[in-house]
Write a protein that holds these residues in place. Structure first.
Motif, PDB file in Angstrom:
ATOM      1  N   ALA A  42       0.840  -1.193   0.000  1.00 15.00           N
ATOM      2  CA  ALA A  42       0.000   0.000   0.000  1.00 15.00           C
ATOM      3  C   ALA A  42       0.873   1.241   0.000  1.00 15.00           C
ATOM      4  N   VAL A  43       0.383   2.288  -0.656  1.00 15.39           N
ATOM      5  CA  VAL A  43       1.068   3.578  -0.693  1.00 15.39           C
ATOM      6  C   VAL A  43       0.034   4.680  -0.503  1.00 15.39           C
TER       7      VAL A  43
ATOM      8  N   THR B 246      -4.737  -0.812  -7.207  1.00 14.98           N
ATOM      9  CA  THR B 246      -6.163  -0.778  -6.925  1.00 14.98           C
ATOM     10  C   THR B 246      -6.425   0.319  -5.904  1.00 14.98           C
ATOM     11  N   LYS B 247      -7.596   0.920  -5.927  1.00 12.02           N
ATOM     12  CA  LYS B 247      -7.923   2.007  -5.008  1.00 12.02           C
ATOM     13  C   LYS B 247      -8.161   1.460  -3.613  1.00 12.02           C
ATOM     14  N   GLY B 248      -7.578   2.130  -2.626  1.00 15.79           N
ATOM     15  CA  GLY B 248      -7.768   1.754  -1.231  1.00 15.79           C
ATOM     16  C   GLY B 248      -8.637   2.755  -0.502  1.00 15.79           C
ATOM     17  N   LEU B 249      -9.585   2.257   0.266  1.00 20.72           N
ATOM     18  CA  LEU B 249     -10.456   3.105   1.078  1.00 20.72           C
ATOM     19  C   LEU B 249     -10.413   2.727   2.554  1.00 20.72           C
TER      20      LEU B 249
ATOM     21  N   ALA C  23      -6.825  -7.443   0.432  1.00 16.21           N
ATOM     22  CA  ALA C  23      -7.299  -7.886  -0.876  1.00 16.21           C
ATOM     23  C   ALA C  23      -6.252  -7.623  -1.952  1.00 16.21           C
ATOM     24  N   ALA C  24      -5.612  -6.448  -1.878  1.00 17.18           N
ATOM     25  CA  ALA C  24      -4.576  -6.119  -2.856  1.00 17.18           C
ATOM     26  C   ALA C  24      -3.397  -7.069  -2.735  1.00 17.18           C
TER      27      ALA C  24
ATOM     28  N   LYS D 214      -1.283  -6.945  -5.941  1.00 20.22           N
ATOM     29  CA  LYS D 214      -1.401  -5.551  -6.353  1.00 20.22           C
ATOM     30  C   LYS D 214      -0.971  -4.633  -5.207  1.00 20.22           C
ATOM     31  N   THR D 215      -0.864  -3.338  -5.517  1.00 18.26           N
ATOM     32  CA  THR D 215      -0.601  -2.322  -4.513  1.00 18.26           C
ATOM     33  C   THR D 215      -1.849  -1.479  -4.330  1.00 18.26           C
TER      34      THR D 215
END
Length: 332
Positions: free
Chosen positions: A34-35, A67-70, A77-78, A83-84
């Motif tokens: 994640a970023v 992928t978009k993170g909320l 999931a990523a 994925k990131t």
């Protein structure tokens, strides 16, 4: 790519790169889960919406990479999908203009962090480059309350000392310094003094260690050992669970971008910020952290200075994961 058996999370809580497929692939090569990405420096609301649109297009173009993170679970999931997860934040409150109602709107769009200042005095607080720090303003108190309600994290990375301490005390939810280092390790203007870090961490907040050379002891020549020893000392002082990484990586950006960061639209004169007339552009990264593929060097360095596996896991991502899980959702 590192072996898939690696379970340790890697979260970088601040980057502002010149985004491209190359960088997204480097994130995957570095197993970055994640970023937190800056999508506004000086933009107003409408201009920030255009930046959200640009990222939506990148998500369409590179669905196998990002992928978009909320919420925090989006990282799981990523990670499972290779994925990131990309989380959004602002380095200035300019996207909410002078309208407190836009706090909820930007959170709905996907923003999860917002700085109350970017170096200068804002409608909300005082920036770290002002001569006088008058603390959190009347509007600032109201905006913090609204940010707490919706789940938009207060970020004080570019704020002055009194304003940061007041924000930590006023906020009913933990705040963050997403990208800065201890002032007693390297006395850069934007690095944070003991009472500031203590106010943030004792109220449940987080400090993200920056890898931007102006924030590092010995600048671009900072050694991995020096950096990791500073992280370890800070963890001992304020708690290992309150420390993470916020690299402030600005990979592949032209020098015109750092000029825009510093000057925006507020000045006709050049402001060199943490640079100087003789060195006005982006400083070169230390050779052990040039891009997202180098996060393994930090892990190795933290182990080499004596940190145990649990502490390293927390600093590299576990602590930010916990912070995300507790602070991104609206209050019940």
């Amino acid at each position: 790519m590192e072996p898939e058996k690696r379970r340790l999370k890697r979260i970088d809580n601040l980057q502002y790169c010149n985004w491209s497929e190359k960088i997204f692939r480097q994130m995957r090569e570095g197993a970055v889960d994640a970023v937190h990405v800056t999508i506004a420096y000086h933009e107003n609301f409408r201009e920030t919406v255009l930046n959200f649109e640009a990222w939506n297009r990148w998500f369409e173009l590179y669905p196998d990479l990002i992928t978009k993170g909320l919420v925090a679970s989006d990282i799981d999931a990523a990670k499972a999908a290779g994925k990131t997860a990309i989380f959004f934040g602002f380095q200035n409150p300019s996207p909410i203009e002078d309208d407190i109602g836009l706090v909820e709107i930007v959170h709905t769009l996907g923003a999860r962090f917002m700085q109350l200042t970017y170096n200068n005095q804002s409608l909300l607080a005082t920036g770290c480059y002002e001569a006088e720090d008058t603390g959190i303003t009347r509007m600032g108190r109201q905006v913090i309350k609204e940010m707490n309600r919706v789940g938009l994290v207060v970020d004080m990375s570019h704020s002055a000392d009194r304003s940061t301490i007041e924000a930590a005390d006023i906020s009913e939810r933990p705040i963050a310094i997403t990208h800065a280092n201890p002032h007693d390790w390297h006395p850069a203007l934007r690095n944070k003094r003991d009472d500031v870090i203590r106010a943030v961490t004792e109220n449940g907040g987080m400090l993200g260690f920056s890898l931007y050379p102006h924030h590092l002891k010995d600048g671009s020549g900072c050694t991995l050992q020096s950096f990791c020893e500073a992280v370890a000392r800070t963890a001992e002082t304020y708690g290992t669970d309150r420390i993470g990484i916020g690299s402030d990586l600005c990979q592949d950006q032209p020098d015109s971008v750092v000029e825009w960061m510093r000057v925006g639209r507020w000045s006709k004169e050049i402001d060199y910020g943490e640079g100087s007339a003789s060195a006005p552009g982006f400083p070169p990264q230390p050779d052990w952290f040039c891009d997202n593929r180098d996060f393994g060097n930090i892990e190795d360095g933290l182990r080499a200075v004596g940190m145990d596996a649990e502490d390293v896991s927390g600093i590299m991502g576990g602590n930010w994961y916990r912070f995300y899980s507790e602070n991104f959702s609206p209050r019940p």
